[in-house]
Design a protein around this motif. Sequence first.
Motif, PDB file in Angstrom:
ATOM      1  N   LYS A  29       0.796  -1.231   0.000  1.00  0.00           N
ATOM      2  CA  LYS A  29       0.000   0.000   0.000  1.00  0.00           C
ATOM      3  C   LYS A  29       0.827   1.280   0.000  1.00  0.00           C
ATOM      4  N   THR A  32       4.166   3.431  -4.777  1.00  0.00           N
ATOM      5  CA  THR A  32       3.623   3.810  -6.072  1.00  0.00           C
ATOM      6  C   THR A  32       4.620   3.333  -7.123  1.00  0.00           C
ATOM      7  N   GLN A  42      -1.846  -3.766 -14.198  1.00  0.00           N
ATOM      8  CA  GLN A  42      -2.736  -2.691 -13.795  1.00  0.00           C
ATOM      9  C   GLN A  42      -2.914  -2.716 -12.287  1.00  0.00           C
ATOM     10  N   GLY A  43      -3.206  -1.549 -11.734  1.00  0.00           N
ATOM     11  CA  GLY A  43      -3.490  -1.448 -10.315  1.00  0.00           C
ATOM     12  C   GLY A  43      -3.629   0.005  -9.915  1.00  0.00           C
ATOM     13  N   GLY A  44      -4.238   0.239  -8.785  1.00  0.00           N
ATOM     14  CA  GLY A  44      -4.473   1.599  -8.314  1.00  0.00           C
ATOM     15  C   GLY A  44      -3.206   2.355  -7.961  1.00  0.00           C
ATOM     16  N   ASN A  45      -2.111   1.635  -7.740  1.00  0.00           N
ATOM     17  CA  ASN A  45      -0.843   2.278  -7.386  1.00  0.00           C
ATOM     18  C   ASN A  45       0.196   2.146  -8.508  1.00  0.00           C
ATOM     19  N   TYR A  47       1.312   3.415 -12.352  1.00  0.00           N
ATOM     20  CA  TYR A  47       1.138   4.466 -13.355  1.00  0.00           C
ATOM     21  C   TYR A  47       2.073   4.216 -14.530  1.00  0.00           C
TER      22      TYR A  47
END
Length: 154
Positions: A29, A32, A42-45, A47
Motif C-alpha cells: 500500500k 507507487t 494494472q493497479g491503483g498504485n 502508473y
Amino acid sequence: MGERKLIFFGLGMKIGHYALDELDIWNQKNITFIVSSNTKIQGGNIYRIPRSYTNVQHFIAASDLVVSKAGWGTVSEAISSGTPTLIISRSNMVEDRNTTDYLKQHTLCRTIAWEELKHLHLDDRFFEYSPSAKNRNEDCKHLIVKDILDILYS
C-alpha cells in the motif's frame, strides 16, 4: 516503511515470459509504481509513462528505487542519479551477466532472482544506497568511461 515510496519498475519490453501479475509487491500500500507504457500490469498504485514521453530518466531520478533487468540505459540512468537499484538476475543473458557483475563489483546494485522477486516484500533496506557507493558515484562514472576507453583503444 512509514512514508510512501516511488519505484521505477523497468520491465516490460522483451520480458514477455515473466508473469508480472504474479508479483506480491504490487499489493504494498505504501508504494507507487511507475512502469513503461507497454508494461502489461494494472493497479491503483501503478502508473504508466505515456508512450509520447521521451525523458524517462526524470522518472528514474525521482524514484526511491529502480527495479529492472540489467539494460544499460536504465542502469546508467540509475547510476547517474544515485538511485538505489535492484537488478533481476538473468544469468542466461551474457550481456546482463557482465553488466550485473560490473555493478556488483562496484557496489552499485543489489540483485534478485525472478523467483525471489515473486514474493518479495520491500522494506527500508531496499531503499538505501550504500554510503560508500554514493560517495563513489562520481568516481564510478569516471571508472566506467575509463573502462570503455580501455576497451576501445586496446
